[in-house]
Motif scaffolding. Structure first.
Motif, PDB file in Angstrom:
ATOM      1  N   LEU A  37       0.873  -1.176   0.000  1.00  0.00           N
ATOM      2  CA  LEU A  37       0.000   0.000   0.000  1.00  0.00           C
ATOM      3  C   LEU A  37       0.908   1.224   0.000  1.00  0.00           C
ATOM      4  O   LEU A  37       1.875   1.283   0.769  1.00  0.00           O
ATOM      5  N   HIS A  38       0.617   2.203  -0.875  1.00  0.00           N
ATOM      6  CA  HIS A  38       1.474   3.381  -1.013  1.00  0.00           C
ATOM      7  C   HIS A  38       0.666   4.665  -1.072  1.00  0.00           C
ATOM      8  O   HIS A  38      -0.532   4.652  -1.346  1.00  0.00           O
ATOM      9  N   ASN A  39       1.366   5.775  -0.840  1.00  0.00           N
ATOM     10  CA  ASN A  39       0.819   7.110  -1.009  1.00  0.00           C
ATOM     11  C   ASN A  39       1.910   7.988  -1.601  1.00  0.00           C
ATOM     12  O   ASN A  39       3.099   7.678  -1.481  1.00  0.00           O
ATOM     13  N   HIS A  40       1.529   9.056  -2.252  1.00  0.00           N
ATOM     14  CA  HIS A  40       2.478  10.059  -2.721  1.00  0.00           C
ATOM     15  C   HIS A  40       2.466  11.215  -1.728  1.00  0.00           C
ATOM     16  O   HIS A  40       1.393  11.657  -1.312  1.00  0.00           O
ATOM     17  N   VAL A  41       3.646  11.693  -1.346  1.00  0.00           N
ATOM     18  CA  VAL A  41       3.752  12.811  -0.408  1.00  0.00           C
ATOM     19  C   VAL A  41       4.800  13.791  -0.921  1.00  0.00           C
ATOM     20  O   VAL A  41       5.741  13.401  -1.614  1.00  0.00           O
ATOM     21  N   MET A  42       4.633  15.059  -0.570  1.00  0.00           N
ATOM     22  CA  MET A  42       5.638  16.061  -0.903  1.00  0.00           C
ATOM     23  C   MET A  42       6.752  15.965   0.127  1.00  0.00           C
ATOM     24  O   MET A  42       6.502  15.959   1.321  1.00  0.00           O
ATOM     25  N   ASP A  43       7.992  15.874  -0.345  1.00  0.00           N
ATOM     26  CA  ASP A  43       9.145  15.773   0.541  1.00  0.00           C
ATOM     27  C   ASP A  43      10.250  16.620  -0.064  1.00  0.00           C
ATOM     28  O   ASP A  43      10.779  16.286  -1.126  1.00  0.00           O
ATOM     29  N   GLY A  44      10.569  17.734   0.596  1.00  0.00           N
ATOM     30  CA  GLY A  44      11.625  18.618   0.087  1.00  0.00           C
ATOM     31  C   GLY A  44      11.293  19.193  -1.275  1.00  0.00           C
ATOM     32  O   GLY A  44      12.172  19.324  -2.115  1.00  0.00           O
ATOM     33  N   GLY A  45      10.028  19.483  -1.513  1.00  0.00           N
ATOM     34  CA  GLY A  45       9.602  20.056  -2.786  1.00  0.00           C
ATOM     35  C   GLY A  45       9.469  19.050  -3.912  1.00  0.00           C
ATOM     36  O   GLY A  45       9.217  19.419  -5.044  1.00  0.00           O
ATOM     37  N   MET A  46       9.645  17.763  -3.593  1.00  0.00           N
ATOM     38  CA  MET A  46       9.503  16.716  -4.614  1.00  0.00           C
ATOM     39  C   MET A  46       8.423  15.724  -4.200  1.00  0.00           C
ATOM     40  O   MET A  46       8.306  15.386  -3.031  1.00  0.00           O
ATOM     41  N   MET A  47       7.667  15.272  -5.182  1.00  0.00           N
ATOM     42  CA  MET A  47       6.649  14.258  -4.926  1.00  0.00           C
ATOM     43  C   MET A  47       7.339  12.902  -4.846  1.00  0.00           C
ATOM     44  O   MET A  47       8.065  12.517  -5.755  1.00  0.00           O
ATOM     45  N   LYS A  48       7.139  12.187  -3.728  1.00  0.00           N
ATOM     46  CA  LYS A  48       7.763  10.884  -3.536  1.00  0.00           C
ATOM     47  C   LYS A  48       6.715   9.867  -3.119  1.00  0.00           C
ATOM     48  O   LYS A  48       5.755  10.201  -2.442  1.00  0.00           O
ATOM     49  N   MET A  49       6.969   8.627  -3.504  1.00  0.00           N
ATOM     50  CA  MET A  49       6.073   7.533  -3.147  1.00  0.00           C
ATOM     51  C   MET A  49       6.547   6.927  -1.835  1.00  0.00           C
ATOM     52  O   MET A  49       7.737   6.680  -1.655  1.00  0.00           O
ATOM     53  N   ARG A  50       5.624   6.700  -0.918  1.00  0.00           N
ATOM     54  CA  ARG A  50       5.958   6.110   0.382  1.00  0.00           C
ATOM     55  C   ARG A  50       5.006   4.957   0.692  1.00  0.00           C
ATOM     56  O   ARG A  50       3.797   5.049   0.450  1.00  0.00           O
ATOM     57  N   GLN A  51       5.539   3.877   1.263  1.00  0.00           N
ATOM     58  CA  GLN A  51       4.695   2.768   1.715  1.00  0.00           C
ATOM     59  C   GLN A  51       3.946   3.208   2.975  1.00  0.00           C
ATOM     60  O   GLN A  51       4.488   3.940   3.804  1.00  0.00           O
ATOM     61  N   VAL A  52       2.690   2.780   3.096  1.00  0.00           N
ATOM     62  CA  VAL A  52       1.877   3.053   4.281  1.00  0.00           C
ATOM     63  C   VAL A  52       1.404   1.723   4.861  1.00  0.00           C
ATOM     64  O   VAL A  52       1.310   0.722   4.145  1.00  0.00           O
ATOM     65  N   ASP A  53       1.126   1.726   6.163  1.00  0.00           N
ATOM     66  CA  ASP A  53       0.669   0.506   6.832  1.00  0.00           C
ATOM     67  C   ASP A  53      -0.779   0.180   6.505  1.00  0.00           C
ATOM     68  O   ASP A  53      -1.184  -0.981   6.504  1.00  0.00           O
ATOM     69  N   SER A  54      -1.590   1.227   6.274  1.00  0.00           N
ATOM     70  CA  SER A  54      -3.011   1.004   6.020  1.00  0.00           C
ATOM     71  C   SER A  54      -3.601   2.224   5.333  1.00  0.00           C
ATOM     72  O   SER A  54      -2.994   3.293   5.313  1.00  0.00           O
ATOM     73  N   ILE A  55      -4.807   2.026   4.788  1.00  0.00           N
ATOM     74  CA  ILE A  55      -5.561   3.118   4.170  1.00  0.00           C
ATOM     75  C   ILE A  55      -6.939   3.104   4.811  1.00  0.00           C
ATOM     76  O   ILE A  55      -7.690   2.138   4.672  1.00  0.00           O
ATOM     77  N   GLU A  56      -7.255   4.162   5.537  1.00  0.00           N
ATOM     78  CA  GLU A  56      -8.516   4.240   6.273  1.00  0.00           C
ATOM     79  C   GLU A  56      -9.692   4.491   5.338  1.00  0.00           C
ATOM     80  O   GLU A  56      -9.608   5.294   4.412  1.00  0.00           O
ATOM     81  N   VAL A  57     -10.796   3.768   5.619  1.00  0.00           N
ATOM     82  CA  VAL A  57     -12.040   3.960   4.881  1.00  0.00           C
ATOM     83  C   VAL A  57     -13.112   4.271   5.932  1.00  0.00           C
ATOM     84  O   VAL A  57     -13.629   3.369   6.593  1.00  0.00           O
ATOM     85  N   PRO A  58     -13.452   5.559   6.102  1.00  0.00           N
ATOM     86  CA  PRO A  58     -14.405   5.938   7.146  1.00  0.00           C
ATOM     87  C   PRO A  58     -15.787   5.326   6.930  1.00  0.00           C
ATOM     88  O   PRO A  58     -16.177   5.021   5.801  1.00  0.00           O
TER      89      PRO A  58
END
Length: 153
Positions: free
Chosen positions: A69-90
């Protein structure tokens, strides 16, 4: 004549799942890959019609050695892909897995994902629900779902 035990257990599984199901997948797809590309991604909208928040905690497919499971996040002005433990579905809401946001990464594919074929994908949720679907594989990003309108001021 008695029904075959396998058919009975399959039907029992379908009915028990539908009674407890609070998760619905809409517009799922995986990206087709060029011949030697080792990775791809899957996208969809996960709707939670249940009364409690759940989280997507794991996904799997026999087509990939590793699924994350991944998300894209801004890091130092660059978009980077990061693994996440879970994705919440309210509860009574949805989580959108889309390019540039949350998504499911498919690493070390056993064969290329070909446009027009289907990919078996199983999603595991924090409440014990498992959803397995054969999702379409497509070459192009699903642009029909994107808004291309312009303001008419």
């Amino acid at each position: 004549m008695r029904p075959a035990p396998l058919i009975c257990s399959l039907l029992a599984g379908v009915f028990s799942f539908s009674v407890n199901a609070a998760i619905e997948l809409t517009d799922p797809y995986a990206r087709a890959t060029p011949p030697r590309a080792p990775n791809s991604a899957a996208f969809m909208v996960i709707k939670n019609t249940g009364s409690e928040t759940v989280s997507l905690i794991r996904a799997e497919t026999p087509a990939a050695r590793t699924v994350e499971l991944h998300n894209h996040v801004m890091d130092g002005g660059m978009m980077k892909m990061r693994q996440v433990d879970s994705i919440e579905v309210p509860s009574h809401d949805k989580a959108t897995l889309e390019p540039g946001g949350f998504h499911i990464m498919l690493f070390d594919l056993s064969t290329p994902l070909k446009d027009g074929e289907r990919l078996p994908l199983t999603l595991h949720f924090s409440n014990g629900t498992e959803v397995t679907q054969f999702i379409p594989i497509t070459k192009a990003m699903v642009e029909s779902k994107m808004k291309h309108g312009h303001d008419s001021h």
